[in-house]
Scaffold this active site. Sequence first.
Site, PDB file in Angstrom:
ATOM      1  N   LYS A 118      36.240  42.042  40.696  1.00 15.22           N
ATOM      2  CA  LYS A 118      37.675  41.741  40.896  1.00 15.22           C
ATOM      3  C   LYS A 118      37.919  40.259  41.088  1.00 15.22           C
ATOM      4  O   LYS A 118      38.937  39.730  40.635  1.00 15.22           O
ATOM      5  CB  LYS A 118      38.277  42.556  42.057  1.00 15.22           C
ATOM      6  CG  LYS A 118      37.551  42.473  43.393  1.00 15.22           C
ATOM      7  CD  LYS A 118      36.548  43.595  43.540  1.00 15.22           C
ATOM      8  CE  LYS A 118      35.576  43.361  44.656  1.00 15.22           C
ATOM      9  NZ  LYS A 118      35.699  44.265  45.752  1.00 15.22           N
TER      10      LYS A 118
ATOM     11  N   VAL B 112      39.455  47.741  40.351  1.00 15.96           N
ATOM     12  CA  VAL B 112      40.618  48.130  41.178  1.00 15.96           C
ATOM     13  C   VAL B 112      40.526  49.604  41.532  1.00 15.96           C
ATOM     14  O   VAL B 112      40.403  50.458  40.646  1.00 15.96           O
ATOM     15  CB  VAL B 112      41.943  47.897  40.402  1.00 15.96           C
ATOM     16  CG1 VAL B 112      43.145  48.324  41.239  1.00 15.96           C
ATOM     17  CG2 VAL B 112      42.079  46.442  39.982  1.00 15.96           C
TER      18      VAL B 112
ATOM     19  N   GLY C  89      38.246  51.513  43.063  1.00 23.56           N
ATOM     20  CA  GLY C  89      36.996  52.286  43.102  1.00 23.56           C
ATOM     21  C   GLY C  89      37.073  53.443  42.119  1.00 23.56           C
ATOM     22  O   GLY C  89      37.222  53.235  40.916  1.00 23.56           O
TER      23      GLY C  89
ATOM     24  N   ASP D 195      40.625  39.967  48.699  1.00 28.94           N
ATOM     25  CA  ASP D 195      40.113  41.041  47.828  1.00 28.94           C
ATOM     26  C   ASP D 195      41.292  41.873  47.270  1.00 28.94           C
ATOM     27  O   ASP D 195      41.343  42.183  46.080  1.00 28.94           O
ATOM     28  CB  ASP D 195      39.156  41.928  48.646  1.00 28.94           C
ATOM     29  CG  ASP D 195      38.598  43.076  47.843  1.00 28.94           C
ATOM     30  OD1 ASP D 195      37.582  42.876  47.155  1.00 28.94           O
ATOM     31  OD2 ASP D 195      39.178  44.177  47.895  1.00 28.94           O
TER      32      ASP D 195
ATOM     33  N   LYS E  88      42.832  42.307  43.288  1.00 30.43           N
ATOM     34  CA  LYS E  88      43.139  43.598  42.652  1.00 30.43           C
ATOM     35  C   LYS E  88      44.607  43.647  42.202  1.00 30.43           C
ATOM     36  O   LYS E  88      44.919  44.169  41.126  1.00 30.43           O
ATOM     37  CB  LYS E  88      42.821  44.736  43.629  1.00 30.43           C
ATOM     38  CG  LYS E  88      41.319  44.861  43.891  1.00 30.43           C
ATOM     39  CD  LYS E  88      41.026  45.755  45.078  1.00 30.43           C
ATOM     40  CE  LYS E  88      39.528  45.877  45.322  1.00 30.43           C
ATOM     41  NZ  LYS E  88      39.195  46.463  46.618  1.00 30.43           N
TER      42      LYS E  88
ATOM     43  N   GLY F  39      32.516  51.840  47.758  1.00 34.63           N
ATOM     44  CA  GLY F  39      31.272  52.587  47.980  1.00 34.63           C
ATOM     45  C   GLY F  39      30.538  52.753  46.668  1.00 34.63           C
ATOM     46  O   GLY F  39      31.141  52.773  45.592  1.00 34.63           O
TER      47      GLY F  39
HETATM   48  N1  HSE Z   1      35.209  45.409  49.627  1.00 36.38           N
HETATM   49  C1  HSE Z   1      36.002  46.245  48.772  1.00 36.38           C
HETATM   50  C2  HSE Z   1      36.868  47.153  49.623  1.00 36.38           C
HETATM   51  C3  HSE Z   1      35.107  47.039  47.870  1.00 36.38           C
HETATM   52  O1  HSE Z   1      36.621  47.227  50.823  1.00 36.38           O
HETATM   53  O2  HSE Z   1      37.799  47.765  49.117  1.00 36.38           O
HETATM   54  C4  HSE Z   1      35.802  47.718  46.725  1.00 36.38           C
HETATM   55  O3  HSE Z   1      36.439  46.810  45.876  1.00 36.38           O
END
Ligand code: HSE
Length: 331
Positions: A106, A133, A135, A201, A205, A302
């Site tokens: 991302k 984006v 998971g 983060d 996304k 995960g």
């Molecule tokens: N570190 C990210 C989160 C991982 O906690 O969503 C998944 O993109």
Amino acid sequence: MTTTVGIGLLGCGTVGASVADRLQRDRERIVERAGVSYCLRAIAIRDCMKRRPESLERELFTTAARAVADDPRVDVVVELIGGLDDAADLVERALRRGRHVVTANKDLIGTQGPQLRRIAESAGASLRYDAAVGGAVPVLRILEEALAGDEILRVTGVLNGTCTAILSAMEAGSSFEKALADAQRLGYAEADPSNDIAGIDAAHKLAIIAQTAFGAPLLSPQIPTKGIRGITQADVANARSRGLRTRLVASLERTAQGVRASVAPVVLPEDHEFARTQGVENAVQIDARAAGRLTLRGDGAGGSATASSVLGDIVAVLRTIAPAASILATA
Ligand code: HSE
């Protein structure tokens, strides 16, 4: 004549190990779905001492990541190193050589997506990043495919599992530090979790969603972003006493003035879709002119959840190669 597509993996951490293991163990099912045979040619790693899944033979591993990206036997490069340091150079290099690229990165797509797509296009290569984006939640795929004939008006969501895990654990009485350590132990948080906590983060996304939903060349540093570092146990408890929960919410809207985007902690009634997220869960609401409101939810981080999405992209790329392979096979 049988054609075998070569796959090279860059990175073998939480997600990479899960993807590599599934490519080896579920070969029969994946080949049947993809319509073409494949071979995992090499896996680039940094740490030779780390334990790896038993399904992966020692000979697959190398520390020469560039050699994997350049390997003429590799048709599809799967980049799961993350971050910008090495990954940016390797992905660009692979695309310029006409390799198809699948990535869950991302940071990379959030900051360089439009430019990398141009490189892929001019090299005739695919660039897929559904796992970047949500998971396992197929947010980009819904925007790009199911809603391709509709007009997207607004996308909002809880897009960072680490922040949700921390905030929901704090609501249950945990301290910020313990909740963060648990998220790291479970493999949700980034190796350096400062991007998770600072909302960066989620901004990466959201930028990718804007690029996909609106074709907007929005990059994550352009998004006003506020994280959860300043939220205390007392804030969370105070909200709970009023029947409210705190979640990090990313919002994107098409307006007459252009695209408006932001990431910030929001206090929500406890029966709100976003307030009901727990642990690593992500939830996304899409408002489209004809379809109305769609709500997607599921594991947003995960190893196994993210690997599911990466494998979906790998199968999608293999399918684009499959028709050519079968024409060659019958020629
Ligand atoms: N570190 C990210 C989160 C991982 O906690 O969503 C998944 O993109």
